[in-house]
Design a protein around this motif. Structure first.
Motif, PDB file in Angstrom:
ATOM      1  N   MET A   1       0.795  -1.220   0.000  1.00 10.93           N
ATOM      2  CA  MET A   1       0.000   0.000   0.000  1.00 10.93           C
ATOM      3  C   MET A   1       0.838   1.285   0.000  1.00 10.93           C
ATOM      4  SD  MET A   1      -2.833  -1.360  -0.391  1.00 10.93           S
ATOM      5  CE  MET A   1      -3.849   0.111  -0.353  1.00 10.93           C
ATOM      6  N   PRO A   2       1.921   1.383   0.807  1.00 13.15           N
ATOM      7  CA  PRO A   2       2.731   2.614   0.729  1.00 13.15           C
ATOM      8  C   PRO A   2       3.314   2.855  -0.654  1.00 13.15           C
ATOM      9  CG  PRO A   2       3.251   1.386   2.734  1.00 13.15           C
ATOM     10  CD  PRO A   2       2.390   0.500   1.893  1.00 13.15           C
ATOM     11  N   VAL A   3       3.707   1.784  -1.349  1.00 12.89           N
ATOM     12  CA  VAL A   3       4.259   1.942  -2.691  1.00 12.89           C
ATOM     13  C   VAL A   3       3.194   2.475  -3.648  1.00 12.89           C
ATOM     14  CG1 VAL A   3       5.238   0.720  -4.670  1.00 12.89           C
ATOM     15  CG2 VAL A   3       6.004   0.171  -2.369  1.00 12.89           C
ATOM     16  N   LEU A   4       1.994   1.925  -3.562  1.00  9.92           N
ATOM     17  CA  LEU A   4       0.911   2.384  -4.442  1.00  9.92           C
ATOM     18  C   LEU A   4       0.568   3.852  -4.199  1.00  9.92           C
ATOM     19  CD1 LEU A   4      -1.526  -0.687  -4.285  1.00  9.92           C
ATOM     20  CD2 LEU A   4       0.110  -0.121  -6.085  1.00  9.92           C
TER      21      LEU A   4
ATOM     22  N   GLY B   1       3.930  -3.914  -6.058  1.00  7.08           N
ATOM     23  CA  GLY B   1       3.421  -2.544  -6.042  1.00  7.08           C
ATOM     24  C   GLY B   1       4.175  -1.631  -6.988  1.00  7.08           C
ATOM     25  N   LEU B   2       5.497  -1.809  -7.078  1.00  6.62           N
ATOM     26  CA  LEU B   2       6.291  -1.010  -8.009  1.00  6.62           C
ATOM     27  C   LEU B   2       5.893  -1.281  -9.451  1.00  6.62           C
ATOM     28  CD1 LEU B   2       9.871  -1.262  -6.438  1.00  6.62           C
ATOM     29  CD2 LEU B   2       8.445   0.780  -6.578  1.00  6.62           C
ATOM     30  N   MET B   3       5.620  -2.547  -9.751  1.00  2.00           N
ATOM     31  CA  MET B   3       5.229  -2.909 -11.107  1.00  2.00           C
ATOM     32  C   MET B   3       3.921  -2.221 -11.490  1.00  2.00           C
ATOM     33  SD  MET B   3       4.735  -6.723 -12.729  1.00  2.00           S
ATOM     34  CE  MET B   3       3.266  -7.064 -11.728  1.00  2.00           C
ATOM     35  N   ILE B   4       2.963  -2.192 -10.569  1.00  2.00           N
ATOM     36  CA  ILE B   4       1.690  -1.532 -10.842  1.00  2.00           C
ATOM     37  C   ILE B   4       1.870  -0.022 -10.961  1.00  2.00           C
ATOM     38  CG2 ILE B   4      -0.606  -1.045  -9.900  1.00  2.00           C
ATOM     39  CD1 ILE B   4      -0.513  -3.808  -8.591  1.00  2.00           C
ATOM     40  N   SER B   5       2.623   0.563 -10.017  1.00  2.00           N
ATOM     41  CA  SER B   5       2.791   2.014  -9.986  1.00  2.00           C
ATOM     42  C   SER B   5       3.653   2.527 -11.129  1.00  2.00           C
ATOM     43  CB  SER B   5       3.416   2.432  -8.644  1.00  2.00           C
ATOM     44  OG  SER B   5       2.596   2.050  -7.566  1.00  2.00           O
ATOM     45  N   SER B   6       4.475   1.666 -11.714  1.00  3.44           N
ATOM     46  CA  SER B   6       5.295   2.084 -12.852  1.00  3.44           C
ATOM     47  C   SER B   6       4.466   2.266 -14.112  1.00  3.44           C
ATOM     48  CB  SER B   6       6.399   1.053 -13.115  1.00  3.44           C
ATOM     49  OG  SER B   6       7.282   0.969 -12.025  1.00  3.44           O
ATOM     50  N   VAL B   7       3.274   1.694 -14.117  1.00  2.00           N
ATOM     51  CA  VAL B   7       2.411   1.755 -15.305  1.00  2.00           C
ATOM     52  C   VAL B   7       1.242   2.707 -15.091  1.00  2.00           C
ATOM     53  CG1 VAL B   7       0.958   0.401 -16.858  1.00  2.00           C
ATOM     54  CG2 VAL B   7       3.038  -0.607 -15.914  1.00  2.00           C
ATOM     55  N   LEU B   8       0.647   2.669 -13.884  1.00  6.40           N
ATOM     56  CA  LEU B   8      -0.596   3.395 -13.635  1.00  6.40           C
ATOM     57  C   LEU B   8      -0.381   4.607 -12.742  1.00  6.40           C
ATOM     58  CD1 LEU B   8      -2.900   0.307 -12.957  1.00  6.40           C
ATOM     59  CD2 LEU B   8      -2.558   1.513 -15.118  1.00  6.40           C
ATOM     60  N   ASN B   9      -1.329   5.533 -12.784  1.00  3.29           N
ATOM     61  CA  ASN B   9      -1.281   6.683 -11.893  1.00  3.29           C
ATOM     62  C   ASN B   9      -1.799   6.285 -10.517  1.00  3.29           C
ATOM     63  OD1 ASN B   9      -4.110   6.601 -12.054  1.00  3.29           O
ATOM     64  ND2 ASN B   9      -4.187   8.185 -13.636  1.00  3.29           N
ATOM     65  N   LEU B  10      -1.849   7.258  -9.611  1.00  5.36           N
ATOM     66  CA  LEU B  10      -2.199   6.975  -8.215  1.00  5.36           C
ATOM     67  C   LEU B  10      -3.586   6.373  -8.074  1.00  5.36           C
ATOM     68  CD1 LEU B  10      -1.686   7.212  -5.161  1.00  5.36           C
ATOM     69  CD2 LEU B  10      -2.485   9.573  -5.283  1.00  5.36           C
ATOM     70  N   VAL B  11      -4.578   6.968  -8.715  1.00  3.41           N
ATOM     71  CA  VAL B  11      -5.962   6.513  -8.557  1.00  3.41           C
ATOM     72  C   VAL B  11      -6.132   5.095  -9.109  1.00  3.41           C
ATOM     73  CG1 VAL B  11      -8.356   6.951  -9.205  1.00  3.41           C
ATOM     74  CG2 VAL B  11      -6.860   8.865  -8.598  1.00  3.41           C
TER      75      VAL B  11
ATOM     76  N   GLY C   1      -4.362  -2.457  -7.436  1.00  4.35           N
ATOM     77  CA  GLY C   1      -3.516  -3.217  -6.517  1.00  4.35           C
ATOM     78  C   GLY C   1      -4.314  -4.103  -5.568  1.00  4.35           C
ATOM     79  N   PRO C   2      -5.215  -3.538  -4.769  1.00  3.60           N
ATOM     80  CA  PRO C   2      -6.028  -4.381  -3.875  1.00  3.60           C
ATOM     81  C   PRO C   2      -6.897  -5.388  -4.618  1.00  3.60           C
ATOM     82  CG  PRO C   2      -6.100  -2.095  -3.157  1.00  3.60           C
ATOM     83  CD  PRO C   2      -5.427  -2.106  -4.492  1.00  3.60           C
ATOM     84  N   CYS C   3      -7.378  -5.011  -5.816  1.00  7.86           N
ATOM     85  CA  CYS C   3      -8.195  -5.956  -6.589  1.00  7.86           C
ATOM     86  C   CYS C   3      -7.386  -7.183  -7.001  1.00  7.86           C
ATOM     87  CB  CYS C   3      -8.771  -5.261  -7.824  1.00  7.86           C
ATOM     88  SG  CYS C   3     -10.063  -4.050  -7.467  1.00  7.86           S
ATOM     89  N   LEU C   4      -6.156  -6.969  -7.455  1.00  5.15           N
ATOM     90  CA  LEU C   4      -5.314  -8.094  -7.838  1.00  5.15           C
ATOM     91  C   LEU C   4      -4.879  -8.914  -6.634  1.00  5.15           C
ATOM     92  CD1 LEU C   4      -3.012  -6.499 -10.577  1.00  5.15           C
ATOM     93  CD2 LEU C   4      -4.977  -8.014 -10.903  1.00  5.15           C
ATOM     94  N   ALA C   5      -4.831  -8.275  -5.469  1.00  7.32           N
ATOM     95  CA  ALA C   5      -4.409  -8.996  -4.267  1.00  7.32           C
ATOM     96  C   ALA C   5      -5.435 -10.041  -3.832  1.00  7.32           C
ATOM     97  CB  ALA C   5      -4.163  -8.005  -3.123  1.00  7.32           C
ATOM     98  N   VAL C   6      -6.704  -9.819  -4.147  1.00  9.74           N
ATOM     99  CA  VAL C   6      -7.757 -10.747  -3.709  1.00  9.74           C
ATOM    100  C   VAL C   6      -7.578 -12.149  -4.289  1.00  9.74           C
ATOM    101  CG1 VAL C   6     -10.231 -11.211  -3.765  1.00  9.74           C
ATOM    102  CG2 VAL C   6      -9.410  -8.909  -3.247  1.00  9.74           C
ATOM    103  N   PRO C   7      -7.472 -12.318  -5.617  1.00  8.51           N
ATOM    104  CA  PRO C   7      -7.267 -13.687  -6.126  1.00  8.51           C
ATOM    105  C   PRO C   7      -5.950 -14.293  -5.659  1.00  8.51           C
ATOM    106  CG  PRO C   7      -7.020 -12.072  -7.892  1.00  8.51           C
ATOM    107  CD  PRO C   7      -7.594 -11.352  -6.730  1.00  8.51           C
TER     108      PRO C   7
END
Length: 630
Positions: A402-405, A483-493, A499-505
């Motif tokens: 979460m802090p990374v996101l 988290g870095l992989m997600i944040s390197s592609v997407l903006n904050l929102v 991130g949390p959605c992918l964490a569920v599965p």
């Protein structure tokens, strides 16, 4: 703190002056996709010139294309552009041009927790020759801070500066190696009238030192525009006017318009360019300027400008260093050391956030230890102890993620500015960041495990403790990399949503099929291989119950403890064939894959190859398509 005293000179005596750089562009065209309508033409075969020793302004109504023009000239935006850009009459070599030019963007994003002098020293270490002494670099820094009226704020943290000071510091950081070409995107935005006037006056001073300074400006006052040597007005992607501000009124008369006496000529010509007085005047103005090709105005006083620049260069020859101060090709290791020092300084300066994280890890460790107090050796509580392992894995998913996101998307914007302006290579930055965050995660994970592991009365054996800790640390590393992989592609929102959605599965697959043995659908079993939490969960269970752990005692008050035999428990959980070191190798592989993927995505975001550029265009087409459909 604002300095009231103005500088007396515009040269930088600590550096040899660069040769003058004149910038010319011919027939620039830029298009963007627009859904079902095909594409939208932003720039329409526009031409023009910007000369050294002049402060130039690009003006125009909103949506006229002035920021797009600035981005293309700076080389910040090239995909989708056509036409030619010439540097001193020669076709632009983008690699060389990026070394001699600097682009100061609209947002004043600065590295936090550092003072003005510290941040300037980082820039000096990265941009100036390694053989220059610290004293020489401090001399250079002091001179720049005096020129930009920041000397009184040199020991002030960047997050405590005013808006005007932040803007001037952004200029100071890029001035450290004396670039001959400086681009600024709306440098007065967010500043009051006095700060705006000071900012433009200082840019004028820098231009007089022989630099080519080009700004995009939104709604400048008459007093502000009078300081510009060259005004370039664009509307609907075409050149409406270029010349000195004093030439606006005669130019308007030439196309059949008289500027009212009570009007500012700049305000009036912007209104005309906006179509307020009829769109036929736009064609007349563009035709009169031949869409920017008519550059007769530039022939006046050009000789005098270059003569004054040459005089400045000659005067500074005696002050040149024998060692060239320009250091574009410093090694990755050298950049890494400087950036690592900056990262650690920022980390420990932000003591409030660091203490908060440490307290958070400790409190969660105490809570978890309290929930599973003394269950580790209880034969009737093995299923609950299984929950202890799962809770640990979930904690090491979210605590680093979460802090990374939240933080890294903002950091990406700073990286884009620094990397584009040739501060450092991405490899050096990424290594320095990793060598800062990963040790901190290790320390905090050890603290968490030390509390929760012993409170829950897990087996006190060095081998099992080491195995348990190793799994937790690797899981933490992977979660941060995820988290870095997600944040390197997407903006904050978007990152905070995805991130949390992918964490569920990932969490569900970590425990799916527990107690079912081999009765798991093939598709789900295949999906389990992609959940790194599954490998972590198996590793923790084996660390606690594997390797021939003796049968656990059953409390006297409990009649039966069916799962107190660790070997039977592991078989019941469907982990009979699990090999601990195979799970460790899988975790290491996941860490490397996510880490390298985040590095690759970040590199593509900063400098996309043709494939990613094409995907970006497709994304814009899809986005514009749906926005139009609505």
């Amino acid at each position: 703190m604002e300095d009231s005293a103005g500088p007396k000179k515009s040269t930088l005596s600590h550096l040899p002056q660069r040769p003058p750089v004149d910038l010319e562009f011919q027939d620039l065209t830029y298009t963007v996709p627009q859904g079902r309508k095909g594409s939208k033409l932003i720039l329409r075969s526009i031409s023009g010139q910007f000369r050294s020793g002049q402060l130039s302004a690009i003006l125009g109504p909103s949506g006229a294309g002035k920021s797009t023009l600035l981005n293309i000239l700076a080389g910040y935006k090239t995909f989708g552009a056509a036409g030619s850009v010439l540097v001193n009459g020669e076709p632009r070599n983008m690699k060389q041009f990026r070394k001699m030019s600097r682009y100061i963007m609209q947002d004043n994003l600065l590295q936090p927790m550092l003072t003005v002098e510290e941040l300037m020293m980082v820039a000096a270490d990265l941009k100036l020759n390694r053989q220059l002494s610290k004293e020489d670099k401090l001399t250079a820094i002091t001179e720049i801070l005096v020129i930009l009226r920041l000397a009184g704020a040199r020991h002030t943290a960047t997050n405590q500066l005013s808006g005007g000071e932040k803007k001037r510091l952004s200029v100071a950081l890029e001035l450290i190696n004396n670039p001959p070409v400086i681009f600024l995107d709306e440098p007065t935005t967010g500043l009051d009238h006095q700060s705006s006037t000071q900012c433009i006056s200082l840019l004028k001073l820098l231009a007089e030192g022989g630099r080519t300074v080009i700004c995009s400006i939104h709604a400048p006052s008459a007093k502000l525009i009078s300081q510009f040597d060259n005004v370039y007005i664009v509307s609907a992607g075409q050149c409406m006017f270029q010349g000195n501000g004093e030439e606006i009124v005669p130019f308007l008369s030439k196309v059949g318009l008289d500027c009212p006496k009570h009007y500012s000529p700049v305000d009036f010509i912007i209104e005309v360019a906006n179509g307020d007085y009829g769109y036929e005047f736009l064609d007349k103005m563009s035709s009169c300027m031949d869409n920017g090709r008519n550059t007769n105005y530039l022939k006046k006083d050009v000789k005098d400008v270059h003569q004054s620049i040459n005089e400045i260069n000659s005067a500074s020859t005696s002050n040149e260093k024998k060692i060239s101060p320009y250091n574009y090709d410093c090694s990755v290791w050298y950049q890494f050391k400087i950036l690592l020092k900056r990262f650690w300084l920022q980390t420990f300066r932000d003591s409030g956030y660091l203490i908060f994280k440490m307290v958070l890890y400790a409190v969660l460790g105490i809570l978890l230890g309290s929930f599973y107090l003394n269950m580790g050796h209880d034969g009737s509580m093995t299923i609950y102890n299984f929950g202890f392992c799962y809770t640990c894995i979930i904690a090491f998913l979210y605590l680093p993620l979460m802090p990374v996101l939240l933080h890294f998307p903002v950091e990406v914007q700073i990286i884009k500015r620094e990397h584009f302006n040739q501060w450092y290579g991405l490899t050096a930055y990424y290594l320095a960041m990793s060598f800062t965050t990963l040790p901190l995660h290790t320390v905090m994970t050890v603290g968490y495990v030390s509390i929760a592991y012993f409170m829950s009365d897990q087996p006190i054996e060095l081998q099992r403790i080491s195995m348990f800790l190793l799994v937790c640390v690797l899981t933490t590393f992977i979660s941060e990399s995820f988290g870095l992989m997600i944040s390197s592609v997407l903006n904050l929102v978007n990152g905070m949503f995805l991130g949390p959605c992918l964490a569920v599965p990932i969490m569900l697959l970590a425990v799916y099929g527990i107690g079912q043995g081999s009765d798991i659908p093939p598709l789900i079993r295949f999906a389990m291989y992609f959940s790194y939490l599954r490998y972590g969960m198996e590793g923790l269970i084996i660390a606690i119950y594997g390797y021939d752990r003796p049968v656990l005692p059953c409390p006297e008050e409990v009649d039966i403890c069916p799962l107190r035999d660790p070997a039977y428990l592991i078989k019941f959980m469907g982990m009979a064939n699990v090999i601990f070191w195979v799970d460790i190798l899988a975790l290491i592989a996941c860490f490397l894959i996510f880490r390298l993927a985040s590095f690759y995505f970040l590199r593509q975001r900063l400098r996309p190859n043709k494939t990613f550029a094409a995907l970006h265009v497709i994304g814009r087409i899809v986005k514009s398509h749906f926005s139009i459909s609505r």
